[in-house]
Design an enzyme around this catalytic site. Structure first.
Site, short mmCIF file in Angstrom:
data_model
loop_
_atom_site.label_atom_id
_atom_site.label_comp_id
_atom_site.label_asym_id
_atom_site.label_seq_id
_atom_site.Cartn_x
_atom_site.Cartn_y
_atom_site.Cartn_z
N CYS A 119 0.83 -1.20 0.00
CA CYS A 119 0.00 0.00 0.00
C CYS A 119 0.86 1.25 0.00
O CYS A 119 1.38 1.65 1.05
CB CYS A 119 -0.93 -0.01 1.21
SG CYS A 119 -1.98 1.46 1.34
N CYS A 122 -0.49 4.08 2.16
CA CYS A 122 -0.24 3.89 3.60
C CYS A 122 1.21 4.20 3.97
O CYS A 122 1.46 4.82 5.01
CB CYS A 122 -0.54 2.45 4.00
SG CYS A 122 -2.15 1.82 3.47
N ASP A 123 2.16 3.75 3.16
CA ASP A 123 3.56 3.69 3.59
C ASP A 123 4.53 4.57 2.82
O ASP A 123 5.72 4.61 3.16
CB ASP A 123 4.05 2.24 3.52
CG ASP A 123 3.26 1.32 4.42
OD1 ASP A 123 2.75 1.79 5.45
OD2 ASP A 123 3.16 0.11 4.09
#
Length: 300
Positions: A119, A122-123
């Site tokens: 992701c 997300c990261d």
């Protein structure tokens, strides 16, 4: 726990509990409030109660602090899951999501969260001004790569073919970006590193020549698709699209062909796949489940 959704509370009982007094829909709020009030009371050791917002904060600590507790509905009675072989409920919201497809290579799972991710949204921020790689050749992979260029100083796309499966627009954008490089006809063989050191290198092999190469980098994002977790709904009359996601039937989502069963999140949404949109779908499902229960249980 759809029948309790309007109270925004969660409550559970310990594995050794014998069960609790039946609670009907009209008494839901009062019953949960009583349950909350008695939480921690030595006279009621079998009761553990949380407000909804508290539950969202401590859910991942649940097993560690309280032991594993499963609670199910059975004919308006709540009993420990271990006491019965089947789960019964007046309503059910299925929010099992979709699981990222894996490469199934050494180091992939061991380094998940230590440099290997599925992701970018997300990261990506963890890899500011650092080199990263993206594995895949579809629209999702190119979207991940383009998003990562806002943070990483270089993005290498590893693709096992000599052309992308993505749309022409996404392909053109990726190929034209100065921060994106391509590794065509290449597959990932291993992720080198450890949880202590993090990802050290992505070991690859050229599918035509067999040449091996270590791509040095701090992060690698796997973007080869998702598998919706819909097994629980198979052979139940629920409608699915070609990718296996739940789709609308005679009634609009979150309703399904099964009375009292609702769906929410990535189990039916393969376009956005974001936590905030999944939360919105969950809210819709909870509201519709509450209305459905009210009509059914109160005869409204």
């Amino acid at each position: 726990f759809a029948r309790h959704c309007s109270a925004l509370d969660f409550w559970s009982i310990n594995d050794h509990a014998e069960g609790v007094t039946p609670r009907r829909w009209r008494e839901t709020v009062e019953s949960i409030r009583e349950c909350n009030a008695s939480a921690g009371d030595p006279a009621n050791p079998d009761v553990v109660a949380f407000l909804g917002w508290e539950w969202s904060q401590i859910a991942w600590h649940r097993d560690k602090h309280y032991g594993h507790k499963n609670v199910v509905f059975l004919d308006d009675q709540i009993v420990p899951a271990r006491a019965i072989a089947a789960y019964d409920a007046d309503a059910l919201i299925v929010a099992t999501g979709a699981s990222p497809k894996e490469l199934d290579v050494p180091g992939e799972r061991d380094l998940r969260g230590y440099g290997v991710s599925t992701c970018a949204t997300c990261d990506a921020a963890f890899f500011r001004d650092r080199p990263v790689a993206v594995v895949g050749g579809g629209d999702s992979a190119l979207e991940e790569a383009l998003f990562l260029t806002k943070f990483a100083n270089k993005v290498t796309i590893i693709h096992r073919r000599d052309e992308f499966r993505a749309s022409p627009v996404m392909t053109e954008r990726a190929l034209a970006h100065d921060s994106i490089e391509m590794m065509w006809n290449t597959r990932v063989e291993e992720f080198a590193g450890s949880p202590k050191t993090g990802l050290q290198a992505v070991r690859t092999v050229h599918v035509q020549t067999g040449e091996e190469q270590d791509l040095l980098g701090d992060g690698c994002f796997i973007a080869i698709g998702h598998d919706p977790n819909t097994a629980i709904l198979h052979d139940q009359g629920v409608d699915f699209d070609d990718l296996g996601y739940v789709t609308e039937g005679d009634r609009p989502l979150p309703y399904t062909a099964i009375e009292g069963v609702f769906v929410a999140g990535d189990i039916h949404d393969h376009h956005y796949r974001q936590a905030v949109t999944a939360a919105g779908y969950g809210c819709r499902a909870a509201l519709d489940a509450e209305r459905w229960l009210t009509h059914r249980l109160m005869g409204a």
